[in-house]
Design a protein around this motif. Sequence first.
Motif, PDB file in Angstrom:
ATOM      1  N   LEU A  46       0.847  -1.202   0.000  1.00 12.27           N
ATOM      2  CA  LEU A  46       0.000   0.000   0.000  1.00 12.27           C
ATOM      3  C   LEU A  46       0.876   1.244   0.000  1.00 12.27           C
ATOM      4  CD1 LEU A  46      -2.498  -1.036   2.835  1.00 12.27           C
ATOM      5  CD2 LEU A  46      -2.868  -1.215   0.379  1.00 12.27           C
ATOM      6  N   ASP A  47       0.379   2.334  -0.587  1.00 11.39           N
ATOM      7  CA  ASP A  47       1.109   3.583  -0.461  1.00 11.39           C
ATOM      8  C   ASP A  47       0.887   4.126   0.956  1.00 11.39           C
ATOM      9  OD1 ASP A  47      -1.391   4.788  -0.462  1.00 11.39           O
ATOM     10  OD2 ASP A  47      -1.211   5.584  -2.489  1.00 11.39           O
ATOM     11  N   GLU A  48       1.639   5.155   1.317  1.00 12.28           N
ATOM     12  CA  GLU A  48       1.589   5.668   2.690  1.00 12.28           C
ATOM     13  C   GLU A  48       0.190   6.113   3.092  1.00 12.28           C
ATOM     14  OE1 GLU A  48       4.765   8.242   4.124  1.00 12.28           O
ATOM     15  OE2 GLU A  48       5.900   7.714   2.319  1.00 12.28           O
ATOM     16  N   LYS A  49      -0.497   6.795   2.191  1.00  9.11           N
ATOM     17  CA  LYS A  49      -1.834   7.293   2.501  1.00  9.11           C
ATOM     18  C   LYS A  49      -2.801   6.135   2.757  1.00  9.11           C
ATOM     19  CE  LYS A  49      -5.527  10.202   0.690  1.00  9.11           C
ATOM     20  NZ  LYS A  49      -6.001  11.026  -0.430  1.00  9.11           N
ATOM     21  N   ALA A  50      -2.760   5.122   1.917  1.00 13.45           N
ATOM     22  CA  ALA A  50      -3.645   3.962   2.081  1.00 13.45           C
ATOM     23  C   ALA A  50      -3.327   3.221   3.375  1.00 13.45           C
ATOM     24  CB  ALA A  50      -3.521   3.032   0.886  1.00 13.45           C
ATOM     25  N   MET A  51      -2.039   3.124   3.729  1.00 14.57           N
ATOM     26  CA  MET A  51      -1.647   2.443   4.972  1.00 14.57           C
ATOM     27  C   MET A  51      -2.149   3.225   6.183  1.00 14.57           C
ATOM     28  SD  MET A  51      -0.263  -0.139   6.439  1.00 14.57           S
ATOM     29  CE  MET A  51       0.937  -1.019   5.472  1.00 14.57           C
ATOM     30  N   ARG A  52      -1.997   4.543   6.155  1.00 18.41           N
ATOM     31  CA  ARG A  52      -2.500   5.376   7.260  1.00 18.41           C
ATOM     32  C   ARG A  52      -4.015   5.231   7.400  1.00 18.41           C
ATOM     33  NH1 ARG A  52       0.942   9.314   5.319  1.00 18.41           N
ATOM     34  NH2 ARG A  52      -0.794  10.447   4.404  1.00 18.41           N
ATOM     35  N   ARG A  53      -4.708   5.203   6.275  1.00 21.82           N
ATOM     36  CA  ARG A  53      -6.170   5.059   6.305  1.00 21.82           C
ATOM     37  C   ARG A  53      -6.576   3.708   6.883  1.00 21.82           C
ATOM     38  NH1 ARG A  53      -8.947   6.444   0.869  1.00 21.82           N
ATOM     39  NH2 ARG A  53     -10.766   6.452   2.217  1.00 21.82           N
ATOM     40  N   LEU A  54      -5.866   2.642   6.470  1.00 24.33           N
ATOM     41  CA  LEU A  54      -6.161   1.306   6.984  1.00 24.33           C
ATOM     42  C   LEU A  54      -5.901   1.238   8.486  1.00 24.33           C
ATOM     43  CD1 LEU A  54      -6.896  -1.680   6.597  1.00 24.33           C
ATOM     44  CD2 LEU A  54      -4.488  -2.100   6.016  1.00 24.33           C
ATOM     45  N   GLN A  55      -4.753   1.755   8.924  1.00 25.35           N
ATOM     46  CA  GLN A  55      -4.429   1.737  10.348  1.00 25.35           C
ATOM     47  C   GLN A  55      -5.420   2.581  11.150  1.00 25.35           C
ATOM     48  OE1 GLN A  55      -0.344   3.011  10.115  1.00 25.35           O
ATOM     49  NE2 GLN A  55       0.419   0.897  10.204  1.00 25.35           N
ATOM     50  N   GLY A  56      -5.807   3.733  10.641  1.00 26.71           N
ATOM     51  CA  GLY A  56      -6.787   4.585  11.323  1.00 26.71           C
ATOM     52  C   GLY A  56      -8.130   3.890  11.447  1.00 26.71           C
ATOM     53  N   PHE A  57      -8.541   3.231  10.369  1.00 23.43           N
ATOM     54  CA  PHE A  57      -9.790   2.480  10.378  1.00 23.43           C
ATOM     55  C   PHE A  57      -9.762   1.417  11.470  1.00 23.43           C
ATOM     56  CE2 PHE A  57     -11.887  -1.445   8.912  1.00 23.43           C
ATOM     57  CZ  PHE A  57     -13.208  -1.007   8.831  1.00 23.43           C
ATOM     58  N   LEU A  58      -8.671   0.673  11.551  1.00 25.80           N
ATOM     59  CA  LEU A  58      -8.557  -0.410  12.539  1.00 25.80           C
ATOM     60  C   LEU A  58      -8.468   0.136  13.963  1.00 25.80           C
ATOM     61  CD1 LEU A  58      -6.102  -2.650  10.507  1.00 25.80           C
ATOM     62  CD2 LEU A  58      -8.557  -3.044  10.871  1.00 25.80           C
ATOM     63  N   LEU A  59      -7.762   1.246  14.137  1.00 25.49           N
ATOM     64  CA  LEU A  59      -7.677   1.867  15.467  1.00 25.49           C
ATOM     65  C   LEU A  59      -9.057   2.337  15.936  1.00 25.49           C
ATOM     66  CD1 LEU A  59      -4.352   3.872  15.075  1.00 25.49           C
ATOM     67  CD2 LEU A  59      -4.761   2.010  16.712  1.00 25.49           C
ATOM     68  N   ARG A  60      -9.838   2.893  15.016  1.00 27.67           N
ATOM     69  CA  ARG A  60     -11.189   3.344  15.374  1.00 27.67           C
ATOM     70  C   ARG A  60     -12.096   2.171  15.717  1.00 27.67           C
ATOM     71  NH1 ARG A  60      -9.868   6.688  11.243  1.00 27.67           N
ATOM     72  NH2 ARG A  60     -11.046   5.515   9.694  1.00 27.67           N
ATOM     73  N   ARG A  61     -11.760   0.986  15.231  1.00 28.82           N
ATOM     74  CA  ARG A  61     -12.535  -0.218  15.559  1.00 28.82           C
ATOM     75  C   ARG A  61     -12.116  -0.790  16.906  1.00 28.82           C
ATOM     76  NH1 ARG A  61     -14.569   1.855  12.255  1.00 28.82           N
ATOM     77  NH2 ARG A  61     -15.768   1.261  10.477  1.00 28.82           N
ATOM     78  N   GLY A  62     -11.157  -0.156  17.577  1.00 31.80           N
ATOM     79  CA  GLY A  62     -10.786  -0.559  18.926  1.00 31.80           C
ATOM     80  C   GLY A  62      -9.630  -1.530  19.020  1.00 31.80           C
TER      81      GLY A  62
END
Length: 163
Positions: A125-141
């Motif tokens: 993944l590019d950096e932006k996509a990785m940040r989005r994926l990690q943010g999504f997972l963090l918001r899921r707890g």
Amino acid sequence: MAVTPEEQKNARRKAMLLLEHMDRTEKGLSDRLRQAGFSAEAVEDAMNYVRSYGYLNDQRYAMNYISFRMGTKSRQKILQELAGKGIDRETALAAWEEAAEVEEPDELAVLRATVEKKCQPDTALDEKAMRRLQGFLLRRGFSYGDISYVLDEMNITCERSYE
């Protein structure tokens, strides 16, 4: 101001009707009764009435809620949702422990399944996509450590762009 017998009867009937369709928390039921326009005294009387028959039980509600969501959400997300429904932390944690004895939760498996919905293993993944994926997972707890572990395990990497 004293509650009239008519309002008392109507509040009790409304409480029973609301509980007939689905289990509710004490906060959820009292909020619904207040929204229906009943006085605080009538709401309290109706709450005591349904409580006396065992129709209102936050511990039971939390157990059911957890058991239905344990396989799809993180522990932290479930506890957060229960807090939003008016369940105190001690009750939620006790219900989690009780549910975990019956059905062992595997948060890493839930995390893997959540990641697989977003991207396939062995993906760069590019950096932006990785940040989005990690943010999504963090918001899921999910914890950052678990996220990093699962992404490494699934060989999902971040491509650095050098501009």
